[in-house]
Design a protein around this motif. Structure first.
Motif, PDB file in Angstrom:
ATOM      1  N   ALA A 294       0.884  -1.033  -0.044  1.00 28.36           N
ATOM      2  CA  ALA A 294      -0.048  -0.143  -0.115  1.00 28.36           C
ATOM      3  C   ALA A 294       0.940   1.333  -0.245  1.00 28.36           C
ATOM      4  O   ALA A 294       2.037   1.210   0.087  1.00 28.36           O
ATOM      5  CB  ALA A 294      -0.835   0.163   1.050  1.00 28.36           C
ATOM      6  N   CYS A 295       0.220   2.546   0.087  1.00 30.96           N
ATOM      7  CA  CYS A 295       0.935   3.586  -0.196  1.00 30.96           C
ATOM      8  C   CYS A 295       0.305   4.877   0.667  1.00 30.96           C
ATOM      9  O   CYS A 295      -0.740   4.652   1.195  1.00 30.96           O
ATOM     10  CB  CYS A 295       1.171   3.994  -1.760  1.00 30.96           C
ATOM     11  N   LYS A 296       1.096   5.960   0.697  1.00 34.60           N
ATOM     12  CA  LYS A 296       0.671   7.065   1.360  1.00 34.60           C
ATOM     13  C   LYS A 296       0.860   7.061   3.015  1.00 34.60           C
ATOM     14  O   LYS A 296       0.301   8.001   3.392  1.00 34.60           O
ATOM     15  CB  LYS A 296      -0.472   7.554   1.009  1.00 34.60           C
ATOM     16  N   GLU A 297       1.550   6.260   3.552  1.00 39.81           N
ATOM     17  CA  GLU A 297       1.579   6.193   4.934  1.00 39.81           C
ATOM     18  C   GLU A 297       2.809   6.550   5.366  1.00 39.81           C
ATOM     19  O   GLU A 297       2.906   7.264   6.711  1.00 39.81           O
ATOM     20  CB  GLU A 297       1.453   4.571   5.470  1.00 39.81           C
ATOM     21  N   CYS A 298       3.863   6.731   4.699  1.00 39.23           N
ATOM     22  CA  CYS A 298       4.863   7.549   5.041  1.00 39.23           C
ATOM     23  C   CYS A 298       5.247   9.038   4.832  1.00 39.23           C
ATOM     24  O   CYS A 298       6.325   9.546   4.449  1.00 39.23           O
ATOM     25  CB  CYS A 298       6.308   6.780   4.321  1.00 39.23           C
ATOM     26  N   SER A 299       4.305   9.728   4.854  1.00 36.24           N
ATOM     27  CA  SER A 299       4.034  11.158   4.549  1.00 36.24           C
ATOM     28  C   SER A 299       4.619  11.854   5.831  1.00 36.24           C
ATOM     29  O   SER A 299       4.636  11.483   6.860  1.00 36.24           O
ATOM     30  CB  SER A 299       2.658  11.680   4.596  1.00 36.24           C
ATOM     31  N   ALA A 300       5.469  12.729   5.279  1.00 31.91           N
ATOM     32  CA  ALA A 300       5.942  13.655   6.553  1.00 31.91           C
ATOM     33  C   ALA A 300       6.411  15.131   5.596  1.00 31.91           C
ATOM     34  O   ALA A 300       6.516  15.039   4.624  1.00 31.91           O
ATOM     35  CB  ALA A 300       7.394  13.008   6.941  1.00 31.91           C
ATOM     36  N   PHE A 301       6.919  15.907   6.467  1.00 30.28           N
ATOM     37  CA  PHE A 301       7.627  17.312   6.052  1.00 30.28           C
ATOM     38  C   PHE A 301       8.751  17.158   5.958  1.00 30.28           C
ATOM     39  O   PHE A 301       9.480  16.589   7.014  1.00 30.28           O
ATOM     40  CB  PHE A 301       7.088  18.296   7.179  1.00 30.28           C
ATOM     41  N   VAL A 302       9.435  17.327   4.942  1.00 26.09           N
ATOM     42  CA  VAL A 302      10.882  17.443   4.488  1.00 26.09           C
ATOM     43  C   VAL A 302      11.123  18.660   3.988  1.00 26.09           C
ATOM     44  O   VAL A 302      10.652  19.195   3.066  1.00 26.09           O
ATOM     45  CB  VAL A 302      11.191  16.174   3.293  1.00 26.09           C
ATOM     46  N   ASP A 303      12.258  19.246   4.853  1.00 22.57           N
ATOM     47  CA  ASP A 303      12.496  20.875   4.581  1.00 22.57           C
ATOM     48  C   ASP A 303      11.258  21.598   4.438  1.00 22.57           C
ATOM     49  O   ASP A 303      11.256  22.421   3.505  1.00 22.57           O
ATOM     50  CB  ASP A 303      13.311  20.673   3.469  1.00 22.57           C
ATOM     51  N   GLY A 304      10.100  21.342   5.279  1.00 24.07           N
ATOM     52  CA  GLY A 304       9.110  22.167   5.351  1.00 24.07           C
ATOM     53  C   GLY A 304       7.934  21.899   4.179  1.00 24.07           C
ATOM     54  O   GLY A 304       6.955  22.601   4.322  1.00 24.07           O
ATOM     55  N   LYS A 305       8.236  20.884   3.503  1.00 27.39           N
ATOM     56  CA  LYS A 305       7.161  20.500   2.310  1.00 27.39           C
ATOM     57  C   LYS A 305       6.796  19.034   2.735  1.00 27.39           C
ATOM     58  O   LYS A 305       7.548  18.441   2.808  1.00 27.39           O
ATOM     59  CB  LYS A 305       7.822  20.589   0.884  1.00 27.39           C
ATOM     60  N   ALA A 306       5.429  18.858   2.367  1.00 24.26           N
ATOM     61  CA  ALA A 306       5.027  17.532   2.649  1.00 24.26           C
ATOM     62  C   ALA A 306       5.324  16.466   1.324  1.00 24.26           C
ATOM     63  O   ALA A 306       5.473  17.152   0.271  1.00 24.26           O
ATOM     64  CB  ALA A 306       3.578  17.560   2.643  1.00 24.26           C
ATOM     65  N   GLY A 307       5.673  15.293   1.664  1.00 24.27           N
ATOM     66  CA  GLY A 307       6.196  14.492   0.503  1.00 24.27           C
ATOM     67  C   GLY A 307       5.991  13.156   1.317  1.00 24.27           C
ATOM     68  O   GLY A 307       5.910  12.882   2.672  1.00 24.27           O
ATOM     69  N   TYR A 308       6.261  12.057   0.279  1.00 25.07           N
ATOM     70  CA  TYR A 308       6.431  10.451   0.873  1.00 25.07           C
ATOM     71  C   TYR A 308       7.641  10.366   0.955  1.00 25.07           C
ATOM     72  O   TYR A 308       8.636  10.468  -0.150  1.00 25.07           O
ATOM     73  CB  TYR A 308       5.778  10.055  -0.284  1.00 25.07           C
ATOM     74  N   LEU A 309       8.241   9.671   2.150  1.00 28.69           N
ATOM     75  CA  LEU A 309       9.629   9.558   2.542  1.00 28.69           C
ATOM     76  C   LEU A 309      10.327   8.346   1.432  1.00 28.69           C
ATOM     77  O   LEU A 309      11.268   8.313   1.013  1.00 28.69           O
ATOM     78  CB  LEU A 309       9.868   9.061   3.934  1.00 28.69           C
ATOM     79  N   CYS A 310       9.305   7.666   0.819  1.00 29.66           N
ATOM     80  CA  CYS A 310       9.624   6.452   0.089  1.00 29.66           C
ATOM     81  C   CYS A 310      10.110   6.838  -1.386  1.00 29.66           C
ATOM     82  O   CYS A 310      10.723   6.320  -2.189  1.00 29.66           O
ATOM     83  CB  CYS A 310       8.601   5.245  -0.083  1.00 29.66           C
TER      84      CYS A 310
END
Length: 103
Positions: free
Chosen positions: A58-74
Motif C-alpha cells: 500500500a502507499c501514502k503512509e510514509c508522509s512527512a514534512f521534508v524541509d518544510g514540504k509535505a512528501g512521501y519518504l519512500c
C-alpha cells in the motif's frame, strides 16, 4: 564515504518534541525512508515511522514534512553530503517520532 544527515523530530505529544541528528551512509538510489530504516537497524530500533509499502503493498503512509514540504519518504531521494529536516505531518494526531494517526 558520502553521508546524508537527517535532522529528525523525535518524541510524542505527551513528552514533547526534540530534534535529533543522524548521519547515514549514502547509497545510490536510496530514499529518505531507506535512510530511516538504516537508523532503525543500526542506531535506534525504537525510531517510529509509519509505512506499509514493504509489508502490505500500500502507499501514502510514509508522509512527512521534508524541509518544510509535505512528501512521501519512500519517493524522496537522499542526496549525498546533504542535510534535511524531517518532521511529522501536522493536522493529524501525533503518535511518536514521524508516526501520525491515519484518521
Amino acid at each position: 564515504m558520502a553521508v546524508v544527515t537527517l535532522n529528525v523530530v523525535r518524541g510524542d505529544a505527551e513528552s514533547g518534541a526534540s530534534l535529533e541528528k543522524f548521519e547515514v551512509p549514502f547509497r545510490d538510489g536510496m530514499s529518505l525512508l531507506d535512510a530511516i530504516f538504516w537508523i532503525r537497524e543500526h542506531k535506534d530500533p525504537s525510531f517510529s515511522v509509519r509505512y506499509s509499502c514493504r509489508s502490505a503493498n500500500a502507499c501514502k503512509e510514509c508522509s512527512a514534512f521534508v524541509d518544510g514540504k509535505a512528501g512521501y519518504l519512500c519517493s524522496i531521494r537522499a542526496v549525498p553530503d546533504s542535510e534535511v529536516k524531517i518532521e511529522p505531518l501536522t493536522g493529524r494526531p501525533w503518535i511518536k517520532d514521524l508516526a501520525t494517526a491515519l484518521e
